[in-house]
Design a protein around this motif. Structure first.
Motif, mmCIF file in Angstrom:
data_model
loop_
_atom_site.group_PDB
_atom_site.id
_atom_site.type_symbol
_atom_site.label_atom_id
_atom_site.label_comp_id
_atom_site.label_asym_id
_atom_site.label_seq_id
_atom_site.Cartn_x
_atom_site.Cartn_y
_atom_site.Cartn_z
ATOM 1 N N ALA A 98 0.837 -1.216 0.000
ATOM 2 C CA ALA A 98 0.000 0.000 0.000
ATOM 3 C C ALA A 98 0.865 1.257 0.000
ATOM 4 N N CYS A 99 1.962 1.226 0.773
ATOM 5 C CA CYS A 99 2.856 2.394 0.846
ATOM 6 C C CYS A 99 3.493 2.692 -0.506
ATOM 7 N N TYR A 100 4.036 1.655 -1.159
ATOM 8 C CA TYR A 100 4.683 1.866 -2.462
ATOM 9 C C TYR A 100 3.676 2.321 -3.518
ATOM 10 N N ASN A 101 2.412 1.911 -3.363
ATOM 11 C CA ASN A 101 1.375 2.290 -4.335
ATOM 12 C C ASN A 101 1.115 3.797 -4.316
ATOM 13 N N ILE A 102 0.902 4.362 -3.106
ATOM 14 C CA ILE A 102 0.625 5.811 -3.063
ATOM 15 C C ILE A 102 1.896 6.616 -3.314
ATOM 16 N N LEU A 103 3.079 6.048 -2.975
ATOM 17 C CA LEU A 103 4.337 6.737 -3.281
ATOM 18 C C LEU A 103 4.518 6.852 -4.797
ATOM 19 N N ALA A 104 4.214 5.762 -5.520
ATOM 20 C CA ALA A 104 4.307 5.787 -6.987
ATOM 21 C C ALA A 104 3.295 6.763 -7.586
ATOM 22 N N SER A 105 2.088 6.793 -6.999
ATOM 23 C CA SER A 105 1.050 7.702 -7.493
ATOM 24 C C SER A 105 1.479 9.166 -7.344
ATOM 25 N N ALA A 106 2.147 9.491 -6.211
ATOM 26 C CA ALA A 106 2.613 10.866 -5.992
ATOM 27 C C ALA A 106 3.687 11.253 -7.002
ATOM 28 N N TYR A 107 4.658 10.339 -7.256
ATOM 29 C CA TYR A 107 5.700 10.632 -8.243
ATOM 30 C C TYR A 107 5.097 10.810 -9.630
ATOM 31 N N LYS A 108 4.067 10.012 -9.950
ATOM 32 C CA LYS A 108 3.402 10.147 -11.256
ATOM 33 C C LYS A 108 2.784 11.535 -11.399
ATOM 34 N N ALA A 139 -2.268 -1.387 -8.002
ATOM 35 C CA ALA A 139 -1.066 -1.099 -8.799
ATOM 36 C C ALA A 139 -1.385 -1.161 -10.291
ATOM 37 N N TYR A 140 -2.163 -2.184 -10.713
ATOM 38 C CA TYR A 140 -2.556 -2.269 -12.124
ATOM 39 C C TYR A 140 -3.364 -1.040 -12.537
ATOM 40 N N GLN A 141 -4.249 -0.567 -11.638
ATOM 41 C CA GLN A 141 -5.048 0.636 -11.926
ATOM 42 C C GLN A 141 -4.128 1.816 -12.250
ATOM 43 N N ASN A 142 -3.132 2.027 -11.377
ATOM 44 C CA ASN A 142 -2.265 3.191 -11.549
ATOM 45 C C ASN A 142 -1.325 3.045 -12.742
ATOM 46 N N ILE A 143 -0.862 1.819 -13.022
ATOM 47 C CA ILE A 143 -0.039 1.608 -14.220
ATOM 48 C C ILE A 143 -0.865 1.911 -15.474
ATOM 49 N N ALA A 144 -2.172 1.586 -15.408
ATOM 50 C CA ALA A 144 -3.068 1.909 -16.528
ATOM 51 C C ALA A 144 -3.116 3.410 -16.779
ATOM 52 N N THR A 145 -3.075 4.206 -15.698
ATOM 53 C CA THR A 145 -3.106 5.674 -15.889
ATOM 54 C C THR A 145 -1.813 6.176 -16.522
ATOM 55 N N ASN A 182 -11.872 4.871 -14.419
ATOM 56 C CA ASN A 182 -10.706 4.943 -15.297
ATOM 57 C C ASN A 182 -11.029 4.543 -16.733
ATOM 58 N N PHE A 183 -11.979 3.598 -16.918
ATOM 59 C CA PHE A 183 -12.437 3.290 -18.275
ATOM 60 C C PHE A 183 -13.102 4.516 -18.901
ATOM 61 N N ALA A 184 -13.868 5.253 -18.089
ATOM 62 C CA ALA A 184 -14.482 6.493 -18.592
ATOM 63 C C ALA A 184 -13.409 7.487 -19.034
ATOM 64 N N ASN A 185 -12.289 7.541 -18.292
ATOM 65 C CA ASN A 185 -11.187 8.437 -18.674
ATOM 66 C C ASN A 185 -10.611 8.062 -20.043
ATOM 67 N N ILE A 186 -10.523 6.736 -20.306
ATOM 68 C CA ILE A 186 -10.024 6.289 -21.614
ATOM 69 C C ILE A 186 -10.963 6.760 -22.718
ATOM 70 N N TYR A 187 -12.279 6.571 -22.525
ATOM 71 C CA TYR A 187 -13.256 7.007 -23.528
ATOM 72 C C TYR A 187 -13.154 8.510 -23.764
ATOM 73 N N LYS A 188 -12.949 9.275 -22.668
ATOM 74 C CA LYS A 188 -12.850 10.736 -22.810
ATOM 75 C C LYS A 188 -11.636 11.114 -23.671
ATOM 76 N N GLU A 189 -10.489 10.484 -23.397
ATOM 77 C CA GLU A 189 -9.273 10.782 -24.153
ATOM 78 C C GLU A 189 -9.408 10.381 -25.624
ATOM 79 N N GLN A 190 -10.232 9.349 -25.897
ATOM 80 C CA GLN A 190 -10.439 8.913 -27.287
ATOM 81 C C GLN A 190 -11.490 9.751 -28.008
ATOM 82 N N GLY A 191 -12.136 10.680 -27.290
ATOM 83 C CA GLY A 191 -13.172 11.513 -27.893
ATOM 84 C C GLY A 191 -14.537 10.849 -27.946
ATOM 85 N N LYS A 192 -14.720 9.710 -27.232
ATOM 86 C CA LYS A 192 -16.018 9.024 -27.182
ATOM 87 C C LYS A 192 -16.793 9.544 -25.978
#
Length: 640
Positions: A98-108, A139-145, A182-192
């Protein structure tokens, strides 16, 4: 929290105190972040006083998680690194994922992508080591972002599918809704946009019922941004302003920067240059304070263009230079993102190759496996070194070329700027003189209104009161005379109108009578005496009433002038008057459904008086009107 359990046979008073502080943090996390922060800080203090390392680690993680939600990423890194050090010193592996997950999110969020991917990999390693499928899914969620930032929608969706499968196995409904977001974010970036909007609405309904104001704010930001992309700027401004109020309450600084930037873009597209500059300046101030670099180059360029439209070439040149410097900085970040992309793809392929190798050649010795891994690592390092060297050389050549071209252009603009500098100084001196004249004129105008109000009240008012008293004695002797009663009523009404006129010309100090009540009474009198229906919105009334009397007097004269203009010229049947007190300014909006007017037409005395008042108090005026489509006037007055 961290997923660390503590077995206690009987709770002591100290344990109950720590549990109550932990509960206060959890209850307020998504609704009252400041209250949650205070509870977490007290939790940390008490844990250290009682020398309870596990509680101290949980409190540090709580502060890091809250800082990540609020956009204070430097604090996230500080608190989370302290948590990791404390857990490792205590030989506790559970909670490290959990610690490494939010640490990675902050660096992102800070744009440091190599550090981000390194920490995501550590999160995955500890999640698998401790069999923590929820953190593995996170972690998979954040790697997807990260893939979404690189516009690799396929890889982003693949990682979201992995996360969703793990959430379904664990029965984690909250995680499934995060994946849908996050799937909604993908659709938004694709213009859907329609597909994205459908997903956002589903998640929004769930989060509103849950009371999770943080995620509600994020969803509203994305919905507003789609309106901007669709060119619906007026609708977007309304949605963005509502979202901004919520984010200011939550103190989510990084998200406030995003909303202010989008408001600046909308106002710029609508031709509201001053409002756009204001929003971009506010976004820039917060972004630099919080070390948020994603929007800097675009904001600098937008400000340079807007100041050029305002003929403020000195400011335009200043922000143009900053934009050029920021582009070079952003190019460096783009290089890092590209290297991260190659690393991620190569590591993914390497893992898949390892799995196939283990399945096909299970009899391979440990020595041979180590040799093969060492060879792959050397190839990995060599390949990354070659790619990094090529990118650095290419970027250096591009930067040198851009710098040379920009330098020539800037030198040319400087020569033009020097010629216009003297004209600008002269213009400023004339402006200062004009402001002084306006102030003296308005002071004289107010004194004359005060004198007329006294003359009306003490002279005509006294005479009319005497006539009323004398006529009342007369009507007592002629009670059955209907004509006398009508005359008495007319005299009484004249007294009321005269008193109202006297108060309008020179009202009492608003601190005594209440500005909002006085303004509402004035508008009600207008409604009674005309065919105009006026809807009034004053919010919050208490804060408006606390403003200085001098400022409120100007506000009253401005609103009075605008309503009189609508009655005299607009031929309207309905109008809206809205006063909204913000943190540092008062917003006035007056709309009508009348015939409108052409901006190019010569303006009347009333509108000139309003502009002169606003010039004195440093307010801004924006008029949106076309013939046959009504008029909308927006005014912002600083309150600091």
């Amino acid at each position: 929290m961290l997923g660390i359990s503590l077995s206690i046979s009987a709770q002591t008073t100290e344990d109950k105190l720590l549990d109550s502080l932990s509960g206060a943090y959890s209850r307020n996390l998504h609704t009252k972040p400041q209250a949650a922060k205070e509870a977490a800080l007290q939790w940390l203090k008490e844990s250290r006083r009682l020398n309870k390392n596990l509680q101290e680690a949980q409190a540090l993680y709580a502060l890091g998680n809250l800082a990540n939600i609020m956009g204070d990423y430097k604090s996230t890194i500080k608190y989370t690194n302290e948590t990791i050090a404390l857990l490792k010193a205590s030989n506790i592996e559970k909670g490290l994922a959990a610690c490494y997950n939010i640490l990675a999110s902050a660096y992102k969020s800070l744009g440091e992508y190599p550090k981000s991917i390194d920490n995501f990999m550590e999160c995955l390693r500890y999640a698998r080591l401790t069999n923590n499928q929820v953190q593995e899914a996170n972690a998979y969620q954040n790697i997807a972002t990260l893939y979404l930032l690189q516009k690799d929608y396929k890889k982003s969706a693949e990682n979201l599918d992995r996360a969703a499968e793990l959430y379904r196995i664990k029965g984690d409904v909250d995680g499934e809704f995060t994946t849908l977001f996050n799937f909604a974010n993908i659709y938004k970036e694709q213009g859907k946009f329609e597909q994205a909007r459908k997903h956002y609405q589903t998640v929004l309904e769930y989060r509103v019922k849950e009371g999770n104001n943080a995620v509600v704010a994020y969803i509203n930001i994305n919905l507003s941004q789609m309106l901007v992309l669709e060119g619906k700027c007026r609708e977007a401004i309304i949605a963005l302003k509502k979202t901004l109020v919520l984010l200011e309450e939550l103190k989510f600084h990084s998200d406030i920067v995003i909303v202010l930037n989008d408001l600046g873009l909308c106002e710029s597209k609508l031709g509201h240059t001053k409002s756009a500059i204001n929003y971009f300046q506010r976004a820039l101030a917060i972004g630099e304070k919080q070390s948020l670099f994603q929007y800097k180059s675009d904001i600098y360029k937008n400000l340079a263009q807007l100041y050029e439209k305002e003929n403020n070439y000195r400011k335009a040149l200043e922000f143009y230079k900053k934009g050029v410097a920021s582009v070079a900085e952003q190019n460096s970040l783009d290089k890092e993102k590209y290297v991260v992309e190659i690393q991620e793809r190569y590591e993914t392929e390497l893992k898949e190759a390892k799995i196939q190798l283990l399945e096909k050649e299970q009899k391979l010795s440990d020595a041979e496996l180590q040799k093969a891994e060492l060879t792959v690592k050397r190839q990995h390092v060599l390949r990354n070194a070659l790619i990094a060297g090529f990118i650095l050389v290419l970027i250096s050549l591009v930067i040198l070329r851009l710098s040379y071209v920009k330098r020539l252009r800037i030198q040319k603009e400087l020569s033009v700027q020097q010629e216009k500098y003297a004209k600008q100084k002269l213009s400023e001196m004339m402006k200062d003189h004009k402001l002084s004249v306006i102030e003296r004129y308005q002071e004289g105008q107010d004194e004359e209104r005060s004198r007329l109000a006294r003359e009306i009240h003490d002279g005509i008012g006294s005479d009319l009161a005497s006539i009323k008293i004398a006529f009342e004695h007369y009507t007592e002797q002629h009670e059955e005379d209907l004509k006398s009663k009508r005359i008495a009523t007319a005299i009484s009404n004249a007294c009321i109108d005269l008193r109202s006129l006297s108060h309008q010309l020179h009202p009492l100090p608003f601190s005594k009578i209440g500005f909002t009540s006085f303004l509402s009474d004035f508008i009600n009198q207008v409604i009674k005496k005309s065919d105009l229906n006026i809807q009034t919105y004053l919010f919050p009334r208490e804060d408006i009433d606390l403003l200085p009397d001098e400022l409120l007097a100007d506000v009253y004269r401005i609103v009075q002038e605008l309503i009189n203009n609508i009655i005299k010229h607009a031929e309207a049947s309905h109008a809206d008057v809205q006063l909204t007190k913000h943190k540092d300014h008062l917003n006035i909006v007056v709309n009508d459904n009348g015939k409108g007017f052409q901006k190019s037409k010569k303006q009347g005395i009333g509108l000139r008086n309003i502009k002169e008042r606003l010039q004195k108090i440093k307010g801004t005026l924006d008029i949106d009107s076309n013939s046959g489509h009504g008029t909308s006037i927006t005014i912002d007055i600083p309150t600091n």
